[in-house]
Design a protein around this motif. Sequence first.
Motif, PDB file in Angstrom:
ATOM      1  N   ARG A   1      13.363   3.678  19.902  1.00 51.18           N
ATOM      2  CA  ARG A   1      13.053   3.970  18.499  1.00 51.18           C
ATOM      3  C   ARG A   1      11.562   3.711  18.333  1.00 51.18           C
ATOM      4  NH1 ARG A   1      11.687   5.795  14.561  1.00 51.18           N
ATOM      5  NH2 ARG A   1      12.435   5.546  12.435  1.00 51.18           N
ATOM      6  N   PHE A   2      10.816   4.794  18.106  1.00 54.65           N
ATOM      7  CA  PHE A   2       9.356   4.709  18.130  1.00 54.65           C
ATOM      8  C   PHE A   2       8.769   5.050  16.770  1.00 54.65           C
ATOM      9  CE2 PHE A   2       5.110   6.450  19.109  1.00 54.65           C
ATOM     10  CZ  PHE A   2       4.586   5.399  19.846  1.00 54.65           C
ATOM     11  N   TRP A   3       7.906   4.169  16.278  1.00 53.95           N
ATOM     12  CA  TRP A   3       7.229   4.385  15.006  1.00 53.95           C
ATOM     13  C   TRP A   3       5.744   4.158  15.227  1.00 53.95           C
ATOM     14  CZ3 TRP A   3      10.373   3.794  10.123  1.00 53.95           C
ATOM     15  CH2 TRP A   3       9.655   4.220   9.005  1.00 53.95           C
ATOM     16  N   ALA A   4       4.935   5.156  14.867  1.00 57.11           N
ATOM     17  CA  ALA A   4       3.492   5.037  15.065  1.00 57.11           C
ATOM     18  C   ALA A   4       2.752   5.354  13.774  1.00 57.11           C
ATOM     19  CB  ALA A   4       3.026   5.974  16.169  1.00 57.11           C
ATOM     20  N   VAL A   5       1.809   4.495  13.419  1.00 54.50           N
ATOM     21  CA  VAL A   5       0.845   4.766  12.364  1.00 54.50           C
ATOM     22  C   VAL A   5      -0.475   5.011  13.068  1.00 54.50           C
ATOM     23  CG1 VAL A   5      -0.366   3.888  10.343  1.00 54.50           C
ATOM     24  CG2 VAL A   5       2.054   3.343  10.663  1.00 54.50           C
ATOM     25  N   ILE A   6      -1.050   6.186  12.870  1.00 54.97           N
ATOM     26  CA  ILE A   6      -2.280   6.547  13.574  1.00 54.97           C
ATOM     27  C   ILE A   6      -3.377   6.866  12.568  1.00 54.97           C
ATOM     28  CG2 ILE A   6      -1.065   7.389  15.613  1.00 54.97           C
ATOM     29  CD1 ILE A   6      -1.499  10.239  14.587  1.00 54.97           C
ATOM     30  N   ASP A   7      -4.583   6.452  12.884  1.00 55.31           N
ATOM     31  CA  ASP A   7      -5.726   6.713  12.011  1.00 55.31           C
ATOM     32  C   ASP A   7      -6.190   8.166  12.164  1.00 55.31           C
ATOM     33  OD1 ASP A   7      -8.751   6.614  11.194  1.00 55.31           O
ATOM     34  OD2 ASP A   7      -7.912   4.712  10.506  1.00 55.31           O
TER      35      ASP A   7
ATOM     36  N   LEU B   1       6.096   9.375  12.832  1.00 53.97           N
ATOM     37  CA  LEU B   1       4.643   9.390  12.975  1.00 53.97           C
ATOM     38  C   LEU B   1       4.014   9.519  11.596  1.00 53.97           C
ATOM     39  CD1 LEU B   1       2.408   9.412  15.141  1.00 53.97           C
ATOM     40  CD2 LEU B   1       2.567  11.905  15.163  1.00 53.97           C
ATOM     41  N   GLN B   2       3.117   8.590  11.261  1.00 56.06           N
ATOM     42  CA  GLN B   2       2.417   8.622   9.985  1.00 56.06           C
ATOM     43  C   GLN B   2       0.913   8.565  10.215  1.00 56.06           C
ATOM     44  OE1 GLN B   2       5.184   5.406   8.037  1.00 56.06           O
ATOM     45  NE2 GLN B   2       4.099   6.470   6.363  1.00 56.06           N
ATOM     46  N   VAL B   3       0.188   9.372   9.471  1.00 54.62           N
ATOM     47  CA  VAL B   3      -1.268   9.417   9.572  1.00 54.62           C
ATOM     48  C   VAL B   3      -1.876   8.587   8.443  1.00 54.62           C
ATOM     49  CG1 VAL B   3      -3.319  10.879   9.466  1.00 54.62           C
ATOM     50  CG2 VAL B   3      -1.271  11.670  10.680  1.00 54.62           C
ATOM     51  N   LEU B   4      -2.847   7.773   8.815  1.00 49.09           N
ATOM     52  CA  LEU B   4      -3.599   6.983   7.845  1.00 49.09           C
ATOM     53  C   LEU B   4      -4.923   7.708   7.597  1.00 49.09           C
ATOM     54  CD1 LEU B   4      -3.117   4.188   6.451  1.00 49.09           C
ATOM     55  CD2 LEU B   4      -4.559   3.203   8.223  1.00 49.09           C
ATOM     56  N   PRO B   5      -5.032   8.440   6.489  1.00 47.02           N
ATOM     57  CA  PRO B   5      -6.228   9.260   6.271  1.00 47.02           C
ATOM     58  C   PRO B   5      -7.464   8.439   5.916  1.00 47.02           C
ATOM     59  CG  PRO B   5      -4.794   9.366   4.359  1.00 47.02           C
ATOM     60  CD  PRO B   5      -4.052   8.575   5.405  1.00 47.02           C
ATOM     61  N   TYR B   6      -8.624   9.044   6.105  1.00 49.29           N
ATOM     62  CA  TYR B   6      -9.883   8.387   5.757  1.00 49.29           C
ATOM     63  C   TYR B   6      -9.893   7.945   4.295  1.00 49.29           C
ATOM     64  CZ  TYR B   6     -12.105  10.180  10.052  1.00 49.29           C
ATOM     65  OH  TYR B   6     -12.453  10.435  11.354  1.00 49.29           O
TER      66      TYR B   6
ATOM     67  N   LEU C   1       0.249   8.534   4.998  1.00 47.17           N
ATOM     68  CA  LEU C   1       0.984   9.698   4.526  1.00 47.17           C
ATOM     69  C   LEU C   1       2.441   9.598   4.970  1.00 47.17           C
ATOM     70  CD1 LEU C   1      -1.570  12.511   5.484  1.00 47.17           C
ATOM     71  CD2 LEU C   1      -1.314  11.387   3.264  1.00 47.17           C
ATOM     72  N   SER C   2       3.321  10.274   4.249  1.00 48.11           N
ATOM     73  CA  SER C   2       4.718  10.296   4.659  1.00 48.11           C
ATOM     74  C   SER C   2       4.843  11.031   5.991  1.00 48.11           C
ATOM     75  CB  SER C   2       5.575  11.000   3.605  1.00 48.11           C
ATOM     76  OG  SER C   2       5.267  12.394   3.580  1.00 48.11           O
ATOM     77  N   ALA C   3       6.009  10.935   6.623  1.00 49.82           N
ATOM     78  CA  ALA C   3       6.208  11.596   7.907  1.00 49.82           C
ATOM     79  C   ALA C   3       6.020  13.105   7.783  1.00 49.82           C
ATOM     80  CB  ALA C   3       7.600  11.271   8.441  1.00 49.82           C
ATOM     81  N   GLU C   4       6.544  13.715   6.718  1.00 46.57           N
ATOM     82  CA  GLU C   4       6.415  15.157   6.539  1.00 46.57           C
ATOM     83  C   GLU C   4       4.967  15.544   6.239  1.00 46.57           C
ATOM     84  OE1 GLU C   4       7.245  18.968   6.730  1.00 46.57           O
ATOM     85  OE2 GLU C   4       8.695  17.371   7.179  1.00 46.57           O
ATOM     86  N   GLN C   5       4.312  14.794   5.361  1.00 47.40           N
ATOM     87  CA  GLN C   5       2.906  15.061   5.065  1.00 47.40           C
ATOM     88  C   GLN C   5       2.045  14.905   6.321  1.00 47.40           C
ATOM     89  OE1 GLN C   5       2.446  12.088   2.008  1.00 47.40           O
ATOM     90  NE2 GLN C   5       2.517  13.604   0.349  1.00 47.40           N
ATOM     91  N   SER C   6       2.383  13.906   7.131  1.00 53.84           N
ATOM     92  CA  SER C   6       1.624  13.656   8.358  1.00 53.84           C
ATOM     93  C   SER C   6       1.764  14.820   9.331  1.00 53.84           C
ATOM     94  CB  SER C   6       2.100  12.361   9.019  1.00 53.84           C
ATOM     95  OG  SER C   6       1.852  11.246   8.196  1.00 53.84           O
TER      96      SER C   6
END
Length: 285
Positions: free
Chosen positions: A166-172, A204-209, A267-272
């Motif tokens: 079970r993998f969860w990643a927050v990426i910049d 996967l979630q993206v952390l936007p600028y 961002l949410s998973a879908e937005q990411s």
Amino acid sequence: MASNVNPTVRRRRLGQELRRLRELKGMTAEEVAERLLVSQSKISRLENGRRSISQRDVRDLCSVYEVEDHRVVDSLMQMAKDSRQQGWWHAFGDIPYSVYIGLETDAASLRVYESLIVPGLLQTRDYAEAVISGMWPEATPAEVEKRIQVRLKRQDRLSDPDGPLRFWAVIDEALLRRVVGTERIMADQLEHLAQLSAQPHVTLQVLPYSVGAHPGMYGKFAILEFADALDASVVYLEGVTSDLYLEKANDVQSYTVMYEHLRAKALSAEQSREFILQVAAEYAH
């Protein structure tokens, strides 16, 4: 698939049990080291699972702790024997982060925060080759290839039919914008991220600028959790010459809270997924 006998995890379990026996006896690590005529650092390494434990070590420690139940001694001796077996990664020779690989192989879930590099479990071969070559410029082609093969083998955990990780990643956002290799490699890599993020066990979630300052600015980290309640969660911090493993409950809790803040800001998973595909399209064109 995780091995039935994972030497790294067995060492951790055995070390925890030896620490428990020492504490029940009311002895300090210094006192045990003095009794056995060894260094205190050896006792510490045995207890934290960072060093292989021989059956002789177990026998000597059980004698010091006056363990009279032969079943307990036999069980610990068997754990010591199992802990000296080799995991799949040993076939690749000297791997600097082999302890982490052992933990990752047996983990039930993994949460990571990455600010500059696509997480290793999600990398394409071309991206992995480019990033390894760039971060390790003195490496020979053979050494680079070995690390690529190890990284690709680690990715089997995401497709394990008996129980994928079970993998969860927050990426910049920064790692999406930094061109590693070529723009074509980046386009392929980001499309690969989007595909993987559609799997039910990968988030996967993206952390936007635009979020500005955030807790992840301290640096990347990973939180590993295990199915067996006997195996405590671990926070992994990667270094250049050495790595740090945090297992104290307070440390794990601090990083867990930090991770929840990052998830909330991202961002949410879908937005990411949409954002990643947008950046991939920019590279492709």
